[in-house]
Design an enzyme around this catalytic site. Structure first.
Site, short mmCIF file in Angstrom:
data_model
loop_
_atom_site.label_atom_id
_atom_site.label_comp_id
_atom_site.label_asym_id
_atom_site.label_seq_id
_atom_site.Cartn_x
_atom_site.Cartn_y
_atom_site.Cartn_z
N ASN A 88 0.88 -1.18 0.00
CA ASN A 88 0.00 0.00 0.00
C ASN A 88 0.91 1.23 0.00
OD1 ASN A 88 -1.75 2.06 0.51
ND2 ASN A 88 -2.71 1.12 2.29
N LYS A 145 3.23 0.84 3.19
CA LYS A 145 2.92 -0.19 4.18
C LYS A 145 2.90 -1.53 3.46
CE LYS A 145 -0.10 2.78 6.83
NZ LYS A 145 -1.47 3.19 6.58
N ARG A 199 -2.51 -2.04 -3.53
CA ARG A 199 -3.69 -1.20 -3.36
C ARG A 199 -3.58 -0.04 -4.34
NH1 ARG A 199 -4.89 3.46 0.90
NH2 ARG A 199 -7.03 3.83 0.29
N HIS A 250 -12.86 3.44 0.00
CA HIS A 250 -12.88 2.43 1.08
C HIS A 250 -13.56 1.14 0.61
CE1 HIS A 250 -13.06 6.01 4.12
NE2 HIS A 250 -11.80 5.61 4.00
N ARG A 256 -11.71 16.53 7.09
CA ARG A 256 -12.46 16.83 5.85
C ARG A 256 -13.87 17.28 6.17
NH1 ARG A 256 -11.06 11.22 2.91
NH2 ARG A 256 -9.22 10.98 4.20
N ASP A 261 -8.71 14.01 16.05
CA ASP A 261 -8.78 12.69 16.68
C ASP A 261 -9.96 12.64 17.65
OD1 ASP A 261 -8.25 10.46 18.50
OD2 ASP A 261 -6.33 10.34 17.46
N ASN A 303 -13.64 1.29 17.90
CA ASN A 303 -13.17 1.57 19.26
C ASN A 303 -14.00 2.55 20.06
OD1 ASN A 303 -10.59 0.08 19.15
ND2 ASN A 303 -10.18 1.50 17.47
N GLU A 347 -8.43 -4.63 5.20
CA GLU A 347 -8.29 -4.35 3.77
C GLU A 347 -7.15 -5.17 3.15
OE1 GLU A 347 -9.35 0.17 3.20
OE2 GLU A 347 -8.66 -0.18 5.24
P1 AMP Z 1 -8.39 4.94 11.05
O1 AMP Z 1 -8.35 6.04 10.03
O2 AMP Z 1 -9.38 3.86 10.73
O3 AMP Z 1 -7.03 4.39 11.40
O4 AMP Z 1 -8.95 5.63 12.39
C1 AMP Z 1 -8.17 6.54 13.11
C2 AMP Z 1 -9.05 7.34 14.04
O5 AMP Z 1 -9.79 6.45 14.92
C3 AMP Z 1 -8.28 8.23 15.01
O6 AMP Z 1 -7.96 9.45 14.43
C4 AMP Z 1 -9.26 8.38 16.14
O7 AMP Z 1 -10.09 9.50 15.86
C5 AMP Z 1 -10.10 7.14 16.12
N1 AMP Z 1 -9.85 6.25 17.27
C6 AMP Z 1 -8.91 5.31 17.40
N2 AMP Z 1 -8.99 4.72 18.62
C7 AMP Z 1 -10.03 5.30 19.26
C8 AMP Z 1 -10.64 5.14 20.55
N3 AMP Z 1 -10.20 4.25 21.43
N4 AMP Z 1 -11.67 5.96 20.85
C9 AMP Z 1 -12.12 6.87 19.99
N5 AMP Z 1 -11.60 7.06 18.75
C10 AMP Z 1 -10.57 6.29 18.40
#
Ligand code: AMP
Length: 400
Positions: free
Chosen positions: A7, A14, A92, A181, A242, A284, A336, A385
């Site tokens: 990827n 990755k 990918r 996605h 975004r 985040d 999560n 993925e």
């Molecule tokens: P991804 O793009 O699928 O890797 O998701 C990353 C995002 O998941 C991070 O920027 C967080 O906003 C969210 N995230 C990851 N762990 C947690 C958690 N334990 N609680 C809330 N949000 C989380």
């Protein structure tokens, strides 16, 4: 049969190696800061605690792949005796336009077709193609397979993918909804059918891929019929940075007020909007929720906007499919964030969606989190993925 999954981003790469005899992960890693100061390769062999980290200048994607191949054959951390053990490489590739609705074996014609798609994904397709070129140069006899983010969404009907703008922009420039996605939506929808023990042909599923980038898809009888991302991954839900959907007239309005051009405004919509833009704190969700706990009203507003957006698409897709059997949560937030799942599913009982607040207290593993009396099964399914890429690669390589 061992498959290498690649990827490739503009400055990072990755990878994973999987043994497809039992679909097990053997090793994975990342090369970061390619072509920049401080580049490094971090390699992990499964079941070995310490990581192999190489901090060396990595000038380009070919050097990055060379580093990966060396790590994979390392006497201590490696998982291959020699490169002949790799049966095929799965890449990918973000955008295939309307050219491919399935994964394909890469040949010169495929490469030419993907070059033509660069216009549609100027940030993503060029590094994907660089990764392919580097692998072809270093492993000239190994089959290369392309797996596309857009492919799964190619089953959408014209009324889902057509924008109501002059039709010639579609015919001349390919402007339409593509969706992204795709490998994730495909994986979790198939997994949902498996978990429920029902043929996917008999299911109406909404998949919520909620990560830093986020999208929702409507999947009827195993086929995507609509998805929230659009011509680019900027559309649909508000995301980490975004904006998601906005009134398009806002772009020229901000440009005039702030003395910017359209491209600069779109960059703000991509990089400084969403959770970050509304909260002023972070992209985040963990930071957002921490701020909410401390009483920050804008953080609460950002989360409420996100939740509102997800519920909006759930409602729309239930109408499009005339019902729903399963609602799936995946990706960083979906897997999560107990609180956000709770807010999204709150008060949807009239649509048959009833979350079990106790079962919902789970993170990062497959689980049914709906109440026993919920008409709709609510599922938490960690996405994978790389496994979809490895499976497609394996299937196509077997037939060569
Ligand atoms: P991804 O793009 O699928 O890797 O998701 C990353 C995002 O998941 C991070 O920027 C967080 O906003 C969210 N995230 C990851 N762990 C947690 C958690 N334990 N609680 C809330 N949000 C989380």
């Amino acid at each position: 049969m061992k498959i290498l999954v690649i990827n490739c981003g503009s400055s990072s790469l990755k990878y994973q190696v999987l043994d497809m005899a039992n679909e097990t992960l053997l090793a994975k890693g990342v090369v970061d800061r390619i072509g920049l100061d401080g580049s490094y390769l971090k390699h992990e062999k499964v079941n070995v605690d310490d990581k192999y980290v190489l901090e060396i200048p990595i000038a380009d994607h070919t050097a990055a792949i060379e580093g990966v191949l060396a790590a994979l054959q390392d006497p201590v951390y490696g998982v291959l005796k020699n490169m002949d053990e790799i049966a095929a490489v799965g890449h990918r590739v973000v955008h295939a336009g309307e050219k491919y609705s399935k994964s394909v074996v890469i040949d010169d014609a495929v490469l030419a077709a993907l070059e033509e798609c660069i216009d549609l994904a100027p940030l993503h397709n060029p590094p994907n193609l660089m990764g392919i070129a580097a692998c072809r140069a270093l492993m000239p006899t190994v089959p290369m397979i392309a797996v596309f983010d857009t492919a799964f969404h190619q089953t959408m009907p014209p009324e889902s993918y057509t924008y109501a703008i002059p039709y010639e922009y579609y015919t001349k420039y390919g402007i339409r909804r593509y969706g992204f996605h795709g490998t994730s939506h495909k994986y979790v929808s198939e997994r949902a059918a498996y978990m429920l023990g029902v043929n996917i042909e008999d299911l109406k599923i909404i998949t919520c891929h909620l990560g830093n980038g986020a999208s929702v898809s409507a999947i009827k009888r195993g086929k995507c019929i609509d998805t929230s991302m659009g011509f680019t991954p900027l559309a649909g839900l508000a995301m980490g940075t975004r904006s998601g959907d906005i009134d398009p007239a806002i772009i020229s309005f901000i440009a005039a007020k702030e003395g910017l051009n359209a491209e600069e405004v779109v960059s703000i919509l991509n990089k400084k909007s969403g959770m970050l833009g509304v909260s002023g704190i972070s992209s985040d969700f963990r930071d957002i929720e921490e701020a909410i706990a401390e009483g920050n009203a804008r953080a609460e507003l950002a989360l409420n906007v996100f939740v509102h957006n997800v519920r909006f698409y759930i409602g729309a897709y239930i109408a499009e499919m005339n019902g729903l059997d399963a609602l799936v949560f995946t990706a960083g937030v979906g897997e999560n964030d107990v609180n956000t799942r709770d807010l999204i599913c709150n008060d949807l009982g009239n649509l048959g969606i009833k979350l079990d607040l106790i079962k919902n207290k789970v993170r990062g593993k497959e689980a049914v989190i709906s109440r026993d009396d919920s008409k709709v099964a609510i599922l938490l399914i960690p996405t994978n993925e790389e496994l979809v890429i490895a499976r497609d690669t394996y299937m196509l390589a077997k037939e060569l």
